[in-house]
Design a protein around this motif. Sequence first.
Motif, PDB file in Angstrom:
ATOM      1  N   ILE A  51     -22.885 -35.314 -20.081  1.00 26.55           N
ATOM      2  CA  ILE A  51     -22.288 -33.873 -20.628  1.00 26.55           C
ATOM      3  C   ILE A  51     -21.409 -33.572 -19.269  1.00 26.55           C
ATOM      4  O   ILE A  51     -20.943 -33.089 -19.339  1.00 26.55           O
ATOM      5  CB  ILE A  51     -23.707 -33.375 -20.900  1.00 26.55           C
ATOM      6  N   ALA A  52     -22.276 -34.300 -17.872  1.00 25.42           N
ATOM      7  CA  ALA A  52     -21.952 -33.556 -16.226  1.00 25.42           C
ATOM      8  C   ALA A  52     -20.464 -34.629 -15.927  1.00 25.42           C
ATOM      9  O   ALA A  52     -19.931 -34.865 -15.969  1.00 25.42           O
ATOM     10  CB  ALA A  52     -23.342 -33.855 -15.049  1.00 25.42           C
ATOM     11  N   ASP A  53     -21.008 -36.379 -17.263  1.00 20.71           N
ATOM     12  CA  ASP A  53     -19.653 -37.054 -16.704  1.00 20.71           C
ATOM     13  C   ASP A  53     -18.303 -36.276 -17.390  1.00 20.71           C
ATOM     14  O   ASP A  53     -17.065 -36.771 -17.160  1.00 20.71           O
ATOM     15  CB  ASP A  53     -19.968 -38.122 -17.172  1.00 20.71           C
ATOM     16  N   TYR A  54     -18.555 -35.455 -18.470  1.00 22.23           N
ATOM     17  CA  TYR A  54     -17.334 -35.393 -19.799  1.00 22.23           C
ATOM     18  C   TYR A  54     -16.821 -34.835 -19.467  1.00 22.23           C
ATOM     19  O   TYR A  54     -15.980 -34.367 -18.756  1.00 22.23           O
ATOM     20  CB  TYR A  54     -18.102 -34.825 -21.191  1.00 22.23           C
ATOM     21  N   PHE A  55     -17.430 -33.416 -18.660  1.00 20.89           N
ATOM     22  CA  PHE A  55     -17.068 -32.232 -17.858  1.00 20.89           C
ATOM     23  C   PHE A  55     -17.094 -32.589 -16.237  1.00 20.89           C
ATOM     24  O   PHE A  55     -15.880 -31.590 -15.568  1.00 20.89           O
ATOM     25  CB  PHE A  55     -17.708 -31.120 -18.268  1.00 20.89           C
ATOM     26  N   ASP A  56     -17.286 -33.843 -16.043  1.00 20.44           N
ATOM     27  CA  ASP A  56     -17.028 -34.231 -14.335  1.00 20.44           C
ATOM     28  C   ASP A  56     -17.965 -32.871 -13.574  1.00 20.44           C
ATOM     29  O   ASP A  56     -16.937 -32.218 -12.652  1.00 20.44           O
ATOM     30  CB  ASP A  56     -15.299 -34.009 -14.187  1.00 20.44           C
ATOM     31  N   VAL A  57     -18.899 -32.717 -13.898  1.00 21.34           N
ATOM     32  CA  VAL A  57     -19.281 -31.558 -12.802  1.00 21.34           C
ATOM     33  C   VAL A  57     -20.536 -31.944 -12.401  1.00 21.34           C
ATOM     34  O   VAL A  57     -21.368 -32.694 -13.285  1.00 21.34           O
ATOM     35  CB  VAL A  57     -19.764 -30.638 -13.797  1.00 21.34           C
ATOM     36  N   ASP A  58     -20.978 -31.623 -11.383  1.00 19.10           N
ATOM     37  CA  ASP A  58     -22.548 -32.299 -10.406  1.00 19.10           C
ATOM     38  C   ASP A  58     -23.558 -31.680 -11.648  1.00 19.10           C
ATOM     39  O   ASP A  58     -23.698 -30.499 -12.053  1.00 19.10           O
ATOM     40  CB  ASP A  58     -22.370 -31.652  -9.211  1.00 19.10           C
ATOM     41  N   LEU A  59     -24.760 -32.704 -11.250  1.00 15.98           N
ATOM     42  CA  LEU A  59     -25.630 -32.354 -12.277  1.00 15.98           C
ATOM     43  C   LEU A  59     -26.678 -30.804 -12.098  1.00 15.98           C
ATOM     44  O   LEU A  59     -26.697 -30.019 -12.919  1.00 15.98           O
ATOM     45  CB  LEU A  59     -27.225 -32.964 -12.718  1.00 15.98           C
ATOM     46  N   ASP A  60     -26.563 -30.143 -10.711  1.00 17.79           N
ATOM     47  CA  ASP A  60     -26.945 -29.183  -9.795  1.00 17.79           C
ATOM     48  C   ASP A  60     -26.337 -27.913 -10.802  1.00 17.79           C
ATOM     49  O   ASP A  60     -26.720 -27.160 -10.685  1.00 17.79           O
ATOM     50  CB  ASP A  60     -26.919 -28.973  -9.012  1.00 17.79           C
ATOM     51  N   VAL A  61     -24.654 -27.676 -10.935  1.00 15.61           N
ATOM     52  CA  VAL A  61     -23.506 -27.367 -11.609  1.00 15.61           C
ATOM     53  C   VAL A  61     -24.095 -26.573 -12.984  1.00 15.61           C
ATOM     54  O   VAL A  61     -24.032 -25.253 -12.782  1.00 15.61           O
ATOM     55  CB  VAL A  61     -22.383 -27.810 -11.168  1.00 15.61           C
ATOM     56  N   LEU A  62     -24.405 -28.187 -13.370  1.00 18.24           N
ATOM     57  CA  LEU A  62     -24.157 -27.900 -14.609  1.00 18.24           C
ATOM     58  C   LEU A  62     -25.758 -27.653 -15.360  1.00 18.24           C
ATOM     59  O   LEU A  62     -25.994 -26.804 -15.985  1.00 18.24           O
ATOM     60  CB  LEU A  62     -24.250 -29.260 -15.475  1.00 18.24           C
ATOM     61  N   THR A  63     -26.549 -27.824 -14.267  1.00 17.67           N
ATOM     62  CA  THR A  63     -28.706 -26.855 -15.154  1.00 17.67           C
ATOM     63  C   THR A  63     -28.115 -25.656 -13.847  1.00 17.67           C
ATOM     64  O   THR A  63     -29.641 -24.935 -14.334  1.00 17.67           O
ATOM     65  CB  THR A  63     -28.880 -27.645 -14.777  1.00 17.67           C
ATOM     66  N   GLY A  64     -27.321 -25.602 -13.403  1.00 24.32           N
ATOM     67  CA  GLY A  64     -27.472 -23.811 -12.897  1.00 24.32           C
ATOM     68  C   GLY A  64     -28.316 -23.469 -11.587  1.00 24.32           C
ATOM     69  O   GLY A  64     -27.936 -22.669 -10.816  1.00 24.32           O
ATOM     70  N   ARG A  65     -27.988 -25.172 -10.739  1.00 23.44           N
ATOM     71  CA  ARG A  65     -28.993 -25.210  -9.769  1.00 23.44           C
ATOM     72  C   ARG A  65     -27.743 -24.553  -8.747  1.00 23.44           C
ATOM     73  O   ARG A  65     -28.509 -24.463  -7.121  1.00 23.44           O
ATOM     74  CB  ARG A  65     -29.459 -26.248  -9.308  1.00 23.44           C
ATOM     75  N   LYS A  66     -26.529 -24.931  -8.559  1.00 22.22           N
ATOM     76  CA  LYS A  66     -25.797 -24.240  -7.517  1.00 22.22           C
ATOM     77  C   LYS A  66     -24.336 -23.620  -8.838  1.00 22.22           C
ATOM     78  O   LYS A  66     -24.702 -23.977  -9.214  1.00 22.22           O
ATOM     79  CB  LYS A  66     -25.126 -25.886  -7.159  1.00 22.22           C
ATOM     80  N   ASP A  67     -23.995 -23.262  -8.238  1.00 20.72           N
ATOM     81  CA  ASP A  67     -22.250 -22.354  -8.145  1.00 20.72           C
ATOM     82  C   ASP A  67     -21.358 -23.354  -7.776  1.00 20.72           C
ATOM     83  O   ASP A  67     -21.388 -24.160  -7.521  1.00 20.72           O
ATOM     84  CB  ASP A  67     -22.564 -21.154  -7.498  1.00 20.72           C
ATOM     85  N   TYR A  68     -20.635 -23.161  -8.752  1.00 20.98           N
ATOM     86  CA  TYR A  68     -19.095 -24.275  -9.423  1.00 20.98           C
ATOM     87  C   TYR A  68     -18.830 -24.057  -7.867  1.00 20.98           C
ATOM     88  O   TYR A  68     -18.721 -22.889  -6.400  1.00 20.98           O
ATOM     89  CB  TYR A  68     -17.474 -23.336 -10.072  1.00 20.98           C
TER      90      TYR A  68
END
Length: 68
Positions: A51-68
């Motif tokens: 999912i992170a790869d598909y949306f090209d987002v960092d895992l920490d962003v995807l899990t809410g550990r960091k903001d965009y």
Amino acid sequence: MYIEKFAERLKELIGEESISSVAKKIGLKQATLSRYLHCKREIGLENLCKIADYFDVDLDVLTGRKDY
């Protein structure tokens, strides 16, 4: 906490696209993606990375550990 934040972020990323369309593109079953969105299933590392790869987002962003 992270399950709910992940579901929230995933909903944001999916936006107006259909769950079935996104699931197919990622390579997941629609029911699986739907369960993630409704906090009915905890996600495994492999699918989290897909999912992170598909949306090209960092895992920490995807899990809410960091903001965009």
